[in-house]
Design an enzyme around this catalytic site. Structure first.
Site, PDB file in Angstrom:
ATOM      1  N   ASN A  82       0.862  -1.184   0.000  1.00 50.41           N
ATOM      2  CA  ASN A  82       0.000   0.000   0.000  1.00 50.41           C
ATOM      3  C   ASN A  82       0.898   1.234   0.000  1.00 50.41           C
ATOM      4  OD1 ASN A  82      -1.827   2.017   0.451  1.00 50.41           O
ATOM      5  ND2 ASN A  82      -2.371   1.392   2.539  1.00 50.41           N
ATOM      6  N   TRP A  83       1.010   1.863  -1.160  1.00 49.77           N
ATOM      7  CA  TRP A  83       1.934   3.002  -1.276  1.00 49.77           C
ATOM      8  C   TRP A  83       1.381   4.275  -0.645  1.00 49.77           C
ATOM      9  CZ3 TRP A  83       4.959   3.367  -6.581  1.00 49.77           C
ATOM     10  CH2 TRP A  83       5.950   2.366  -6.586  1.00 49.77           C
ATOM     11  N   LYS A  84       0.098   4.318  -0.362  1.00 49.27           N
ATOM     12  CA  LYS A  84      -0.513   5.536   0.195  1.00 49.27           C
ATOM     13  C   LYS A  84      -0.154   6.747  -0.693  1.00 49.27           C
ATOM     14  CE  LYS A  84      -0.142   3.325   4.642  1.00 49.27           C
ATOM     15  NZ  LYS A  84      -0.005   3.397   6.086  1.00 49.27           N
TER      16      LYS A  84
ATOM     17  N   HIS B 298      -9.585   1.515   4.718  1.00 50.87           N
ATOM     18  CA  HIS B 298      -8.336   1.771   5.457  1.00 50.87           C
ATOM     19  C   HIS B 298      -8.602   2.805   6.552  1.00 50.87           C
ATOM     20  CE1 HIS B 298      -4.273   2.963   6.447  1.00 50.87           C
ATOM     21  NE2 HIS B 298      -3.878   1.836   5.882  1.00 50.87           N
TER      22      HIS B 298
ATOM     23  N   GLU C 142      -5.832  -4.653  10.455  1.00 48.20           N
ATOM     24  CA  GLU C 142      -4.786  -3.666  10.714  1.00 48.20           C
ATOM     25  C   GLU C 142      -5.115  -2.896  11.990  1.00 48.20           C
ATOM     26  OE1 GLU C 142      -2.512  -2.498   6.937  1.00 48.20           O
ATOM     27  OE2 GLU C 142      -4.251  -1.203   7.040  1.00 48.20           O
TER      28      GLU C 142
ATOM     29  N   GLY D  57       2.321   2.089  11.116  1.00 46.51           N
ATOM     30  CA  GLY D  57       3.395   3.084  11.061  1.00 46.51           C
ATOM     31  C   GLY D  57       4.077   3.363  12.394  1.00 46.51           C
TER      32      GLY D  57
ATOM     33  N   SER E 299       3.041  -2.109  10.410  1.00 45.83           N
ATOM     34  CA  SER E 299       4.468  -2.156  10.734  1.00 45.83           C
ATOM     35  C   SER E 299       5.165  -3.452  10.354  1.00 45.83           C
ATOM     36  CB  SER E 299       4.693  -1.873  12.233  1.00 45.83           C
ATOM     37  OG  SER E 299       4.328  -0.545  12.536  1.00 45.83           O
TER      38      SER E 299
ATOM     39  N   GLY F 278       2.713  -1.230   4.291  1.00 44.50           N
ATOM     40  CA  GLY F 278       2.733   0.192   3.949  1.00 44.50           C
ATOM     41  C   GLY F 278       4.153   0.658   3.698  1.00 44.50           C
ATOM     42  N   GLY F 279       4.742   1.270   4.717  1.00 46.66           N
ATOM     43  CA  GLY F 279       6.071   1.887   4.604  1.00 46.66           C
ATOM     44  C   GLY F 279       7.100   1.028   3.881  1.00 46.66           C
TER      45      GLY F 279
HETATM   46  P1  PGA Z   1       2.625   0.308   7.679  1.00 48.16           P
HETATM   47  O1  PGA Z   1       1.188   0.575   7.012  1.00 48.16           O
HETATM   48  O2  PGA Z   1       3.128  -1.009   7.132  1.00 48.16           O
HETATM   49  O3  PGA Z   1       3.459   1.474   7.269  1.00 48.16           O
HETATM   50  O4  PGA Z   1       2.401   0.231   9.159  1.00 48.16           O
HETATM   51  C1  PGA Z   1       0.269  -0.451   6.793  1.00 48.16           C
HETATM   52  C2  PGA Z   1      -0.994   0.128   6.208  1.00 48.16           C
HETATM   53  O5  PGA Z   1      -1.402   1.220   6.622  1.00 48.16           O
HETATM   54  O6  PGA Z   1      -1.618  -0.474   5.318  1.00 48.16           O
END
Ligand code: PGA
Length: 252
Positions: free
Chosen positions: A11-13, A101, A170, A176, A213, A234-235
């Site tokens: 998920n690149w956001k 999300h 999640e 994050g 995370s 995500g990250g």
């Molecule tokens: P994260 O994000 O891996 O940076 O914690 C996950 C997400 O929000 O889908």
């Protein structure tokens, strides 16, 4: 170790510009050379809407699959400035969509809107990655199961095909932050989610992912948890090295 199909979804956001395709080329190169790919796992990356069309075209005959993030709750076309409908997302060849999300819930997505998003996405043949999760207050008050049951029950319906839906658990406190759930808690929670899904879909469950995370260091802690069908990342999905290391270390 894992028997069933696993999903590694990035998920690149709000990240990415045309040149960021280099990250995907490297991930694609890795999965091409990995014998486990497609037999054991799939890779889906969800860039922002601005990049979906060009990336979907570039990878249409490749290994990784392009999805998208979020959509407007109404479908087709309409007088909604800045809005993008599931129909429009499908028209540029995304295959998956992330709905629910916590970023979008915190900006006002209600269960009713999410139900419309899921329904309209499925109608347009997009597979839905439906996100749920408790916040730290719910967790402290031991309301996690209650919250998850509501989030699932208020949006998912028996008429939806569970095979077209992937649920991503999640916990908001873990997104994050570098914090991940305790092994036992996560096991019980994923079991609980699958039980609720079976009660909605009549003894069938969707795949259930964990997100929050996940990185190349902690991924090995999740490997023994057979109940988890994959990860929403995500990250760490913004770096080909981290993303590839997550897959490698999961199967180590
Ligand atoms: P994260 O994000 O891996 O940076 O914690 C996950 C997400 O929000 O889908």
């Amino acid at each position: 170790m894992a028997n069933n199909m696993r999903y590694f979804i990035g998920n690149w956001k709000m990240f990415g510009e045309p040149g960021s395709i280099g990250i995907l080329n490297k991930i694609n190169r890795f999965v091409k050379s990995d014998k486990k790919f497609n037999k054991k796992y799939k890779v889906i990356i969800t860039p922002p809407h601005t990049l979906v069309q060009s990336y979907a075209k570039a990878f249409s005959k490749q290994k990784i699959i392009i999805g998208s993030q979020n959509c407007y709750h109404k479908d087709s076309f309409g007088a909604y400035t800045g809005a993008i409908s599931p129909y429009m997302i499908k028209s540029v060849d995304a295959k998956y969509i992330i709905v629910g999300h916590s970023d979008n819930r915190s900006e006002g997505d209600t269960d009713e809107m999410l139900k419309n998003k899921v329904e309209n996405s499925l109608k347009n043949k997009l597979k839905v990655v439906f996100c749920i999760g408790e916040n730290s207050e719910h967790k402290k008050q031991k309301k996690t199961f209650e919250v998850l049951k509501k989030q699932l029950g208020n949006v998912l319906e028996k008429k939806f095909n569970p095979k077209d839906i992937i649920v991503a658990y999640e916990p908001i406190w873990s997104i994050g932050t570098g914090q991940i759930p305790q092994y036992d808690d996560l096991y019980k929670t994923v079991k609980f989610i699958k039980k609720i899904l079976k009660s909605i879909f009549g003894n069938q469950s969707s795949a259930v992912l964990y997100g929050g995370s996940v990185d190349s260091e902690n991924i090995s802690q999740f490997s023994p948890l057979n109940e988890i069908d994959g990860f929403l990342i995500g990250g760490a999905s913004k770096s080909d090295q981290n993303f590839v290391d997550i897959i490698k270390n999961y199967y180590k």
